[in-house]
Design an enzyme around this catalytic site. Structure first.
Site, PDB file in Angstrom:
ATOM      1  N   SER A 247       0.857  -1.189   0.000  1.00 15.66           N
ATOM      2  CA  SER A 247       0.000   0.000   0.000  1.00 15.66           C
ATOM      3  C   SER A 247       0.890   1.235   0.000  1.00 15.66           C
ATOM      4  CB  SER A 247      -0.891   0.003   1.238  1.00 15.66           C
ATOM      5  OG  SER A 247      -0.101   0.304   2.378  1.00 15.66           O
ATOM      6  N   LYS A 248       0.241   2.378  -0.012  1.00 15.26           N
ATOM      7  CA  LYS A 248       0.940   3.674  -0.041  1.00 15.26           C
ATOM      8  C   LYS A 248       2.057   3.757   1.009  1.00 15.26           C
ATOM      9  CE  LYS A 248      -0.801   6.689  -3.021  1.00 15.26           C
ATOM     10  NZ  LYS A 248       0.166   6.677  -4.111  1.00 15.26           N
TER      11      LYS A 248
END
Ligand code: GLU
Length: 467
Positions: A247-248
């Site tokens: 994820s980010k």
């Protein structure tokens, strides 16, 4: 493993967001497999989810594929443009008896499921409208538009030999009579994928393992259509270094953030190639080598972990290997935004050749090159510290000899040595003030190389300020 030929693979993203690393890896493997066999790679945009699909996401996918150089041979095909074809296939299946009309309302289906849950059964459609020899169907209710359901086999099982995960078997009892067309006639996801894979004569389906559950349904539909089955390979997820879903938090997940952050496509390709596939201990290889070596036998079944340091290491390798003119084109805009002055400065490609060894990104390359493209503003305290009375006469004779010395690295190095010897100084004693005066900083690549690049005139003007 015998390979069905001609090999036809596809990348079939849903345009609901950016092209992420997992998608890019799937695309790369499908592309490489087709290239390995001189086959065909197809790009198909699965845009039937109207609420979540956007033109921007389609563009992001096309941009990402282009940046990576994963060129398709057919397509892009858009599922939304194939609606007539899906309707035609639904009609054919109704006629052939492999699909049937179901007049149950969603509320009735929900109630049916609820009853099954209550009695401890797995909730599923109970087959009310499923035609069977000798079975009387209910009366068609007035005013109800039916859905179309696929007549999934009741018994037996679906088995396929997944090229990544090995044999997988699902009992048909586990599979519902899937809705393939909604009351308004729009076809549903698994049905569209099956029709497309059939029409496009796909021989190998590589995709993320979030699709494993769809595969037995698609296999049954393909069988009902009389299609030859593709081979399936479900690639494990890419995880962050902490073992969590990427994820980010783990850095960029959109492929198109990488060119912005200064990564070269060949580094990304090489990185993704190894992230889920191996060829012995080889870590660095070109796309030519990759397409030559790529096979389905060496796909990794365990989840891959994204390692930004390794990607940076590969990027450094490819920056060092890259043509300097090409790098100049990439770093120039970055340098312009930092206020670089290109007029009267050394040639950018020559500067990059000197500074690129330690750059992990083209951003770092731009930073390192800036030294040659701005007016030096040496710190006064540092100048006082390094430009001592002992050094000044040596600097004067250096300037004197700069007038006539042959302007190349070797001659400059020899001349500097002479000057040092004549003044009984050590290299740093003159190199430090020279660096400060000429570049404004104490850390630079080798001084002779730096001087050579700046050129005689600039060096003389800047050194004169210290005399
Ligand atoms: N459209 C699906 C996705 O983006 C892929 C479907 C497939 O490869 O079969 O996850």
């Amino acid at each position: 493993m015998t390979v069905r030929t001609p090999v036809r693979t596809r990348f079939a993203p849903s345009p609901t967001g950016y092209l992420h690393l997992g998608g890019a890896r799937t695309a790369l493997y499908s592309w490489a497999y087709a290239r390995h066999f001189g086959g065909t790679f197809i790009l198909r945009i699965e845009d039937t989810d109207l609420e979540r699909s956007t033109p921007e996401a389609v563009q992001a996918i096309l941009d990402g594929m282009q940046w990576l150089g994963l060129s398709h041979d057919e397509g892009p095909f858009y599922q939304m443009q194939r609606m007539d074809r899906y309707r035609e296939v639904v009609k054919g299946m109704l006629e052939a008896g492999t699909a049937y009309l179901c007049y149950c309302s969603p509320a009735e289906v929900e109630a049916m499921r609820e009853r099954m849950r209550a009695s401890g059964e797995k909730p599923r459609y109970d087959g009310t409208w499923r035609p069977e020899p000798g079975k009387a169907l209910p009366d068609v209710p007035a005013g109800v538009t039916p859905v179309v359901r696929f007549k999934n086999p009741l018994d037996g099982e679906v088995t396929w030999n997944d090229v990544v995960k090995g044999p997988i078997t699902i009992a048909n009892k586990e599979l519902d009579d899937l809705i393939i067309a909604r009351p308004d006639g729009t076809p549903t996801y698994n049905f569209c994928v099956s029709v497309d894979d059939w029409d496009m004569q796909i021989t190998h389906v590589l995709r993320g393992d979030d699709h494993v559950n769809n595969t037995p349904r698609q296999i049954n539909i393909l069988r009902a259509l009389g299609a030859e089955l593709p081979q399936y390979g479900h690639l494990p997820m890419i995880l962050g270094a902490d073992g969590q879903k990427l994820s980010k938090r783990h850095g960029a997940v959109s492929v198109m953030e990488y060119p912005e952050q200064g990564y070269l496509p060949e580094a990304m390709l090489n990185y993704l190639a190894r992230l889920g596939w191996s060829h012995g201990d080889d870590e660095i290889f070109s796309m030519e080598q990759f397409t030559e070596w790529f096979n389905l036998e060496h796909l990794t079944a365990s989840a891959a972990q994204f390692n930004p340091e390794k990607l940076a290491w590969l990027n450094n390798h490819y920056i060092k290997a890259a043509d300097n003119e090409r790098l100049a084109g990439l770093v120039r805009p970055k340098m312009e935004s930092k206020g670089a002055q290109f007029d009267g400065s050394p040639a950018l490609p020559a500067v990059l050749a000197l500074v690129k060894d330690r750059a992990n990104t083209t951003g770092e390359l731009a930073d390192a090159a800036m030294l040659f493209f701005r007016q030096p503003q040496p710190d006064a305290a540092l100048l006082t510290q390094h430009l001592t009375d002992a050094v000044r006469p040596a600097l004067a004779s250096f300037a004197e000899r700069c007038q006539t010395v042959e302007w190349n690295k070797a001659a400059l190095a020899a001349m500097l040595k002479d000057v040092l010897a004549a003044h009984s100084l050590k290299m740093p004693q003159i190199a430090m003030p020279l660096r400060l005066l000429v570049t404004g900083q104490l850390q630079t690549p080798a001084i002779d190389a730096v001087l050579e690049l700046f050129g005689r005139e600039t060096v003389l003007t800047r050194v004169a300020k210290g005399l």
